[in-house]
Design a protein around this motif. Structure first.
Motif, mmCIF file in Angstrom:
data_model
loop_
_atom_site.group_PDB
_atom_site.id
_atom_site.type_symbol
_atom_site.label_atom_id
_atom_site.label_comp_id
_atom_site.label_asym_id
_atom_site.label_seq_id
_atom_site.Cartn_x
_atom_site.Cartn_y
_atom_site.Cartn_z
ATOM 1 N N GLU A 29 43.634 34.433 34.718
ATOM 2 C CA GLU A 29 43.034 33.522 33.609
ATOM 3 C C GLU A 29 42.584 35.028 32.860
ATOM 4 O O GLU A 29 42.289 36.008 33.294
ATOM 5 C CB GLU A 29 41.630 32.908 34.093
ATOM 6 N N PRO A 30 42.515 34.696 31.376
ATOM 7 C CA PRO A 30 42.164 35.671 30.452
ATOM 8 C C PRO A 30 40.739 36.390 31.023
ATOM 9 O O PRO A 30 39.731 35.478 31.141
ATOM 10 C CB PRO A 30 42.089 35.098 29.175
ATOM 11 N N GLY A 31 40.656 37.607 30.978
ATOM 12 C CA GLY A 31 39.354 38.380 31.450
ATOM 13 C C GLY A 31 39.046 38.456 33.032
ATOM 14 O O GLY A 31 38.349 38.827 33.228
ATOM 15 N N GLU A 32 39.884 37.939 33.753
ATOM 16 C CA GLU A 32 39.767 38.082 35.053
ATOM 17 C C GLU A 32 39.806 39.140 35.602
ATOM 18 O O GLU A 32 40.613 40.061 35.359
ATOM 19 C CB GLU A 32 40.944 37.149 35.883
ATOM 20 N N HIS A 33 39.056 39.573 36.732
ATOM 21 C CA HIS A 33 38.745 40.995 36.987
ATOM 22 C C HIS A 33 39.778 41.319 38.034
ATOM 23 O O HIS A 33 40.256 40.221 39.201
ATOM 24 C CB HIS A 33 37.512 41.205 37.773
ATOM 25 N N ILE A 34 40.668 42.058 37.910
ATOM 26 C CA ILE A 34 41.869 42.509 38.964
ATOM 27 C C ILE A 34 41.575 43.866 39.514
ATOM 28 O O ILE A 34 41.810 44.698 38.717
ATOM 29 C CB ILE A 34 43.107 42.337 37.888
ATOM 30 N N PRO A 35 41.177 44.020 40.547
ATOM 31 C CA PRO A 35 41.168 45.450 41.134
ATOM 32 C C PRO A 35 42.591 46.081 41.402
ATOM 33 O O PRO A 35 43.449 45.302 41.575
ATOM 34 C CB PRO A 35 40.458 45.196 42.509
ATOM 35 N N ARG A 36 42.496 47.585 41.084
ATOM 36 C CA ARG A 36 43.627 48.056 41.591
ATOM 37 C C ARG A 36 43.994 48.142 43.127
ATOM 38 O O ARG A 36 42.937 48.524 43.725
ATOM 39 C CB ARG A 36 43.741 49.408 40.634
ATOM 40 N N GLN A 37 45.014 48.239 43.417
ATOM 41 C CA GLN A 37 45.294 48.526 44.802
ATOM 42 C C GLN A 37 45.778 49.962 45.067
ATOM 43 O O GLN A 37 47.089 50.330 44.665
ATOM 44 C CB GLN A 37 46.327 47.447 45.744
ATOM 45 N N TRP A 38 44.930 51.006 45.826
ATOM 46 C CA TRP A 38 45.263 52.325 45.815
ATOM 47 C C TRP A 38 46.198 52.663 47.030
ATOM 48 O O TRP A 38 46.622 53.650 47.067
ATOM 49 C CB TRP A 38 44.037 53.135 45.463
#
Length: 220
Positions: free
Chosen positions: A210-219
């Motif tokens: 969805e637009p603006g959805e929070h997506i954390p980076r996977q380190w």
């Protein structure tokens, strides 16, 4: 003939009473898992559908996926490099090579102006007049572009932004999708999923967002 522009005839029935072309927009963002900055990328596909007298839809699409013509992205490179506008299939192949996860926003309905601007932008990118640099320009110099500006220069309301987002990849592409919504780029937020098999997107692993959805980076 440009490889980024494909015309396809499908057996999809035309919508009742629909005679005029309709236009659609799909935004993509991705990066490797675990995250490596050089693999982060933002790109988009613009679609035009035209009903035929036989009830079939003629589908044309253009992808804007701006990356170095040779070698990986070098985020800290100062001098611009030769760029290449990759096709949708070439971009997914590069993502697979980088072990990248890809997020997708859309397909949303848009308008003829944005499709026409995308076609013009793709012409500009393939002309040889534009070069690639990860951090391109704060002054709107269109002779040097990164992947985000390559996409936003095809939008009348976002093309003036010096830096539409600070970074690329999934998290900031989600923020960019929200800016498209706010700018009025889409005719509603309904997705038109019947386009996915027509473009071959049902063959690729993508995460719907969805637009603006929070997506954390996977380190890791």
């Amino acid at each position: 003939m440009f490889v980024w522009l494909a015309a396809l005839l499908t057996s999809l029935p035309a919508a009742p009473g629909a005679a005029a072309p309709r236009y659609y927009f799909i935004l993509f963002g991705g990066q490797s898992v675990p995250f490596q900055p050089r693999t982060a990328h933002t790109w988009a596909t613009f679609v035009k559908t035209t009903p035929g007298a036989d009830g079939k839809l003629a589908i044309e699409h253009v992808t804007i996926s701006w990356l170095p013509a040779k070698g990986p992205v070098q985020p800290l490179r100062v001098r611009p490099a030769a760029g290449k506008n990759y096709t949708l299939e070439e971009t997914f192949a590069a993502a697979a090579k980088n072990n990248a996860r890809t997020s997708m926003w859309g397909p949303f309905e848009t308008d003829a102006l944005r499709y026409d601007l995308a076609v013009s932008q793709a012409h500009a990118l393939t002309s040889g007049a534009v070069r690639f640099r990860s951090v391109d320009s704060f002054r709107g110099n269109r002779k040097v572009q990164n992947c985000v500006h390559a996409v936003t220069y095809a939008d009348p309301n976002l093309q003036h932004l010096c830096q539409p987002v600070l970074r690329v990849g999934e998290p900031d592409t989600s923020k960019l999708a929200a800016k498209y919504v706010k700018s009025g780029a889409f005719t509603g937020t309904q997705t038109h999923d019947w386009l996915l098999p027509a473009l071959g997107l049902d063959k690729h692993p993508v995460v719907r967002r969805e637009p603006g959805e929070h997506i954390p980076r996977q380190w890791r």
